[in-house]
Structure formats: structure tokens, C-alpha cells
Design a protein around this motif. Structure first.
Motif, PDB file in Angstrom:
ATOM      1  N   SER A  26       0.831  -1.208   0.000  1.00  0.00           N
ATOM      2  CA  SER A  26       0.000   0.000   0.000  1.00  0.00           C
ATOM      3  C   SER A  26       0.866   1.260   0.000  1.00  0.00           C
ATOM      4  N   GLN A  27       1.953   1.209   0.753  1.00  0.00           N
ATOM      5  CA  GLN A  27       2.874   2.343   0.763  1.00  0.00           C
ATOM      6  C   GLN A  27       3.472   2.555  -0.625  1.00  0.00           C
ATOM      7  N   ALA A  28       3.880   1.488  -1.269  1.00  0.00           N
ATOM      8  CA  ALA A  28       4.448   1.593  -2.616  1.00  0.00           C
ATOM      9  C   ALA A  28       3.416   2.189  -3.572  1.00  0.00           C
ATOM     10  N   ASP A  29       2.168   1.742  -3.476  1.00  0.00           N
ATOM     11  CA  ASP A  29       1.102   2.283  -4.327  1.00  0.00           C
ATOM     12  C   ASP A  29       0.888   3.769  -4.063  1.00  0.00           C
ATOM     13  N   SER A  30       0.916   4.146  -2.804  1.00  0.00           N
ATOM     14  CA  SER A  30       0.723   5.547  -2.431  1.00  0.00           C
ATOM     15  C   SER A  30       1.863   6.420  -2.964  1.00  0.00           C
ATOM     16  N   VAL A  31       3.082   5.928  -2.841  1.00  0.00           N
ATOM     17  CA  VAL A  31       4.238   6.686  -3.344  1.00  0.00           C
ATOM     18  C   VAL A  31       4.177   6.776  -4.865  1.00  0.00           C
ATOM     19  N   GLU A  32       3.767   5.715  -5.524  1.00  0.00           N
ATOM     20  CA  GLU A  32       3.616   5.735  -6.989  1.00  0.00           C
ATOM     21  C   GLU A  32       2.553   6.755  -7.404  1.00  0.00           C
ATOM     22  N   ALA A  33       1.464   6.833  -6.648  1.00  0.00           N
ATOM     23  CA  ALA A  33       0.420   7.825  -6.941  1.00  0.00           C
ATOM     24  C   ALA A  33       0.981   9.234  -6.763  1.00  0.00           C
ATOM     25  N   THR A  41      10.520  -2.326  -3.090  1.00  0.00           N
ATOM     26  CA  THR A  41       9.580  -1.624  -3.969  1.00  0.00           C
ATOM     27  C   THR A  41       9.273  -0.234  -3.411  1.00  0.00           C
ATOM     28  N   VAL A  42       9.068  -0.157  -2.115  1.00  0.00           N
ATOM     29  CA  VAL A  42       8.802   1.140  -1.477  1.00  0.00           C
ATOM     30  C   VAL A  42      10.034   2.039  -1.608  1.00  0.00           C
ATOM     31  N   ILE A  43      11.196   1.494  -1.326  1.00  0.00           N
ATOM     32  CA  ILE A  43      12.430   2.286  -1.373  1.00  0.00           C
ATOM     33  C   ILE A  43      12.671   2.841  -2.773  1.00  0.00           C
ATOM     34  N   ARG A  44      12.506   2.007  -3.799  1.00  0.00           N
ATOM     35  CA  ARG A  44      12.713   2.485  -5.186  1.00  0.00           C
ATOM     36  C   ARG A  44      11.719   3.576  -5.540  1.00  0.00           C
ATOM     37  N   ALA A  45      10.475   3.411  -5.143  1.00  0.00           N
ATOM     38  CA  ALA A  45       9.449   4.426  -5.437  1.00  0.00           C
ATOM     39  C   ALA A  45       9.770   5.739  -4.717  1.00  0.00           C
ATOM     40  N   GLU A  79      12.726   6.812  -3.821  1.00  0.00           N
ATOM     41  CA  GLU A  79      13.893   7.415  -4.479  1.00  0.00           C
ATOM     42  C   GLU A  79      13.481   8.141  -5.755  1.00  0.00           C
ATOM     43  N   ARG A  80      12.592   7.530  -6.557  1.00  0.00           N
ATOM     44  CA  ARG A  80      12.128   8.177  -7.793  1.00  0.00           C
ATOM     45  C   ARG A  80      11.322   9.439  -7.470  1.00  0.00           C
ATOM     46  N   LEU A  81      10.497   9.362  -6.438  1.00  0.00           N
ATOM     47  CA  LEU A  81       9.713  10.521  -6.021  1.00  0.00           C
ATOM     48  C   LEU A  81      10.632  11.648  -5.549  1.00  0.00           C
ATOM     49  N   ALA A  82      11.668  11.313  -4.807  1.00  0.00           N
ATOM     50  CA  ALA A  82      12.611  12.328  -4.330  1.00  0.00           C
ATOM     51  C   ALA A  82      13.304  13.020  -5.507  1.00  0.00           C
ATOM     52  N   ARG A  83      13.701  12.253  -6.527  1.00  0.00           N
ATOM     53  CA  ARG A  83      14.341  12.855  -7.704  1.00  0.00           C
ATOM     54  C   ARG A  83      13.381  13.779  -8.435  1.00  0.00           C
ATOM     55  N   GLN A  84      12.135  13.337  -8.607  1.00  0.00           N
ATOM     56  CA  GLN A  84      11.152  14.153  -9.316  1.00  0.00           C
ATOM     57  C   GLN A  84      10.822  15.409  -8.519  1.00  0.00           C
ATOM     58  N   SER A  85      10.691  15.279  -7.210  1.00  0.00           N
ATOM     59  CA  SER A  85      10.419  16.443  -6.357  1.00  0.00           C
ATOM     60  C   SER A  85      11.559  17.449  -6.433  1.00  0.00           C
TER      61      SER A  85
END
Length: 163
Positions: free
Chosen positions: A15-22, A104-108, A110-116
Motif C-alpha cells: 500500500s505504501q508503494a502504491d501511495s508513493v507511486e500515486a 519496492t517502497v524504497i525504489r518508489a 527514491e524516484r519521487l525524491a528525484r522528481q520532487s
């Protein structure tokens, strides 16, 4: 007890991974809105990101609770409730499932941090441009002649600073 706690922990990690992906999708859409200078979309997407952050905090609290519950069931000290520590006390298949969900959560994240970070840089660039335009506009233009036929000593502002 252990398998149920593990099932809950893996579920909340997913669920955390899904939330971070959203949040990542919203952040990517925000990047496009920033580039287009679409203030309405930027604001709408920012509110969506705020909601995801709140949801993420709730999920993180649940994750911590399930991790502590599983650690307790495995006899692991409460201060050692990292996923790798818990995974080390589980059978191989369960350990892999837990670590995979955590990765999966960690990778998501990291991608969110780069985009932010990219969005932050875009916004800072826009603010720099606005600051330069405002400074130039407030320098004003010197009129060549005043009504009396002499050079004017005052400047004419191109932009009202109160606006």
C-alpha cells in the motif's frame, strides 16, 4: 501469529508503494504544469500531493506497528525492527517476500525524491526569472525631457510593486 503479522506488514508495504507511486504520478504531472506555467493545475496537483503525504503518514504508522508486532512475535528487540533484521529471522521464502515489498517502497521513494527535486529546481528557476523581471521593472526608465524642457530627475516605474 507470525504469518498473519507478516501478511499485514507486506500488505501495508505494498500500500505504501502504491501511495508513493500515486504521488510520483502527481509530481510528474506537476512538472508538466510548471513547464506550461499552468497555475491552476499546479495548485490542484499540489493539493493532491498533500493528500498523498497525509495518507503516507498513516501507512507509515501502520507499517511501524505491524513491524513491531512481527518483531515481537519473532523475539526481536523492539529497537531492531528494520526489515532486514526481521527478514533475517524468517524462513527464506517469507524473507524474500518481505524484502521485495520493502525494496519496492524504497525504489518508489527514491524516484519521487528525484522528481520532487526537479520540480523544486524548476520552481526556483521561475522565481529567479520573476525576481529579475521585477528588479529590472523597478529600476524604471529615465525620461529624456521633463515638461519644462530639462532632463527629469525621477524615474517612471514599469511595474507597480504593490500588485
Amino acid at each position: 501469529m507470525t504469518s498473519e503479522a507478516l501478511r499485514h506488514l507486506v500488505a501495508v508495504l505494498r500500500s505504501q508503494a502504491d501511495s508513493v507511486e500515486a504521488a510520483l504520478e502527481l509530481c510528474e504531472a506537476q512538472t508538466s504544469a510548471i513547464v506550461r506555467r499552468d497555475l491552476e493545475a499546479i495548485n490542484r496537483l499540489s493539493h493532491g500531493l498533500e493528500r498523498e503525504v497525509v495518507e503516507g503518514r498513516v501507512l507509515e504508522e501502520r507499517r511501524q506497528g505491524f513491524a513491531a508486532e512481527l518483531a515481537h512475535a519473532l523475539g526481536i528487540d523492539a529497537g531492531e525492527t528494520t526489515l532486514s533484521t526481521i527478514a533475517g529471522a524468517l524462513p527464506a521464502n517469507e524473507s524474500r517476500a518481505l524484502l521485495r515489498a520493502g525494496e519496492t517502497v524504497i525504489r518508489a521513494v527514491e524516484r519521487l525524491a528525484r522528481q520532487s527535486s526537479a520540480n523544486r529546481q524548476l520552481l526556483e528557476h521561475e522565481l529567479t526569472i520573476i525576481d529579475q523581471v521585477v528588479r529590472i521593472a523597478h529600476r524604471g526608465e529615465r525620461t529624456v525631457y521633463a515638461g519644462s524642457g530639462t532632463y527629469a530627475a525621477t524615474t517612471i516605474a514599469l511595474l507597480d510593486a504593490r500588485a
